[in-house]
Design an enzyme around this catalytic site. Structure first.
Site, mmCIF file in Angstrom:
data_model
loop_
_atom_site.group_PDB
_atom_site.id
_atom_site.type_symbol
_atom_site.label_atom_id
_atom_site.label_comp_id
_atom_site.label_asym_id
_atom_site.label_seq_id
_atom_site.Cartn_x
_atom_site.Cartn_y
_atom_site.Cartn_z
ATOM 1 N N ARG A 1 0.884 -1.174 0.000
ATOM 2 C CA ARG A 1 0.000 0.000 0.000
ATOM 3 C C ARG A 1 0.912 1.210 0.000
ATOM 4 O O ARG A 1 1.616 1.471 0.980
ATOM 5 C CB ARG A 1 -0.909 -0.021 1.233
ATOM 6 C CG ARG A 1 -1.950 1.100 1.270
ATOM 7 C CD ARG A 1 -2.875 0.893 2.457
ATOM 8 N NE ARG A 1 -3.792 2.005 2.652
ATOM 9 C CZ ARG A 1 -4.995 2.119 2.117
ATOM 10 N NH1 ARG A 1 -5.443 1.144 1.319
ATOM 11 N NH2 ARG A 1 -5.762 3.155 2.370
ATOM 12 N N CYS B 1 -15.854 3.491 -0.595
ATOM 13 C CA CYS B 1 -14.727 2.665 -0.169
ATOM 14 C C CYS B 1 -14.342 2.915 1.291
ATOM 15 O O CYS B 1 -13.632 2.098 1.883
ATOM 16 C CB CYS B 1 -13.533 2.872 -1.090
ATOM 17 S SG CYS B 1 -12.923 4.571 -1.154
ATOM 18 N N GLN C 1 -10.095 -2.971 -3.831
ATOM 19 C CA GLN C 1 -11.385 -2.400 -3.453
ATOM 20 C C GLN C 1 -12.443 -2.718 -4.493
ATOM 21 O O GLN C 1 -13.603 -2.995 -4.161
ATOM 22 C CB GLN C 1 -11.256 -0.886 -3.279
ATOM 23 C CG GLN C 1 -12.549 -0.208 -2.861
ATOM 24 C CD GLN C 1 -13.017 -0.629 -1.486
ATOM 25 O OE1 GLN C 1 -12.262 -0.551 -0.525
ATOM 26 N NE2 GLN C 1 -14.265 -1.080 -1.379
ATOM 27 N N ASP D 1 -16.086 8.918 -3.293
ATOM 28 C CA ASP D 1 -14.911 8.822 -2.420
ATOM 29 C C ASP D 1 -14.725 10.209 -1.801
ATOM 30 O O ASP D 1 -15.356 11.186 -2.204
ATOM 31 C CB ASP D 1 -13.687 8.415 -3.251
ATOM 32 C CG ASP D 1 -12.494 8.014 -2.394
ATOM 33 O OD1 ASP D 1 -12.631 7.904 -1.153
ATOM 34 O OD2 ASP D 1 -11.404 7.816 -2.969
ATOM 35 N N ARG E 1 -14.229 -7.041 1.551
ATOM 36 C CA ARG E 1 -12.789 -6.986 1.314
ATOM 37 C C ARG E 1 -12.124 -8.293 1.790
ATOM 38 O O ARG E 1 -11.220 -8.827 1.132
ATOM 39 C CB ARG E 1 -12.165 -5.792 2.049
ATOM 40 C CG ARG E 1 -12.480 -4.419 1.477
ATOM 41 C CD ARG E 1 -11.757 -4.148 0.161
ATOM 42 N NE ARG E 1 -10.321 -4.222 0.284
ATOM 43 C CZ ARG E 1 -9.524 -3.224 0.683
ATOM 44 N NH1 ARG E 1 -10.067 -2.062 1.020
ATOM 45 N NH2 ARG E 1 -8.230 -3.379 0.727
ATOM 46 N N HIS F 1 -6.702 1.247 -7.186
ATOM 47 C CA HIS F 1 -7.055 0.514 -5.966
ATOM 48 C C HIS F 1 -7.864 -0.730 -6.368
ATOM 49 O O HIS F 1 -9.055 -0.835 -6.076
ATOM 50 C CB HIS F 1 -7.857 1.412 -5.024
ATOM 51 C CG HIS F 1 -7.965 0.911 -3.621
ATOM 52 N ND1 HIS F 1 -7.398 -0.282 -3.198
ATOM 53 C CD2 HIS F 1 -8.597 1.424 -2.524
ATOM 54 C CE1 HIS F 1 -7.656 -0.461 -1.913
ATOM 55 N NE2 HIS F 1 -8.385 0.556 -1.488
#
Length: 306
Positions: free
Chosen positions: A105, A260, A135, A220, A288, A132
């Site tokens: 990450r 997310c 996700q 987001d 997830r 990402h």
């Protein structure tokens, strides 16, 4: 099996991604009930390199490894020689001698690509400045669980043309749905990523128009990690782009809302939107765990057995 990496959704074929979604649903609904009797990751270690902090990413990957019999090793920049200037490629080669897969990450997607190019074990992008993809596995899994096949459906992205938006564009390509991106002028996603998606993706600037008859709406935060100094400007630029219950009312009758997380109530979403029955963000967050179990299993062992 040749080493496979998962840096973007384009690293897997549409057929492989469809398998992963169905496998994740199987793991969630059936294998979870079996408990420790299914332990495909026994004696396997996942190294997790975090240059950006996270709640959902760390907990989901650590839990995925533990529940399937493996081990997750948390590494911050303070814990590795990367934080002291060791070349990315050297760290990749060293870790590949000791662990079975690496999750990263980070900020720079180019650095992630350099790491993967030097690694002989699978590398998973758990977020970079450009994408990402993990996700999106959870997002498409949630959409599929609740509404069946997403092929031919319409999703709307409201907000910044950021890494999440880029991955939604790739998802539209790979899962064959329509994506409307609604953002202020000047905040469009990268043109090359848009161009590659062809007519599956369109860009609009009016949220009221963009969401009409949509099957899914997602957003987001307006200022991502590393953009905090832009917060005030972004709040002004994104005025009118808040997703609210009233905006969802303009969409399809069975519309779903995804985020997310973490969410900033009162900014990109209304104060009460997460409590609306059309919001499925908690299921999305929990998925997830299951999507990443399916991903790690696929990268390490190939296709699992039902």
């Amino acid at each position: 099996m040749a080493t496979r990496h998962f840096l973007t959704l384009l690293d897997l074929s549409p057929e492989e991604l469809h398998y992963l979604i169905q496998r994740a649903i199987t793991i969630k609904n059936r294998l979870r009930a079996q408990g420790p009797t299914y332990s495909p990751f026994t004696n396997r270690t996942l190294a997790m390199i975090f240059e950006k902090s996270s709640t959902r990413t760390r907990v989901s990957f650590e839990t995925a490894m533990a529940q399937f019999g493996g081990h997750a090793l948390f590494l911050s920049p303070r814990d590795t020689q990367l934080g002291r200037g060791e070349p990315i490629e050297d760290t990749a080669r060293v870790l590949a001698e000791m662990v079975d897969a690496v999750m990263i990450r980070t900020f720079s997607h180019e650095g992630l690509e350099a790491f993967a190019a030097a690694s002989s074990v699978p590398v998973i992008n758990a977020l970079s400045d450009d994408y990402h993809p993990c996700q999106l596995l959870a997002d498409v899994m949630t959409w599929t669980e609740l509404r069946g096949s997403v092929k031919g459906r319409t999703a709307v992205w409201v907000g910044d043309g950021n890494n999440m938006c880029h991955s939604w564009i790739n998802a539209a390509r790979q899962f064959d749905f329509q994506l409307r991106i609604c953002c202020p002028k000047g905040y469009e996603p990268r043109q090359d990523i848009l161009d590659a998606a062809g007519d599956r993706v369109s860009v609009l600037h009016d949220p009221q128009q963009a969401v009409v008859d949509a099957d899914l709406i997602t957003t987001d935060v307006w200022a991502s990690m590393g953009q905090e100094e832009e917060q005030a400007k972004r709040e002004a630029d994104f005025a009118g782009y808040q997703v609210s219950e009233a905006l969802l009312d303009r969409a399809g009758h069975d519309v779903l809302f995804l985020h997310c997380l973490p969410a900033h109530r009162g900014e990109e979403i209304s104060e009460t939107l997460l409590d609306d029955p059309r919001s499925v963000v908690w299921q999305e967050a929990g998925n997830r765990l299951h999507a990443q179990k399916a991903l790690i299993e696929f990268l390490l062992l190939g296709r699992g057995e039902d």
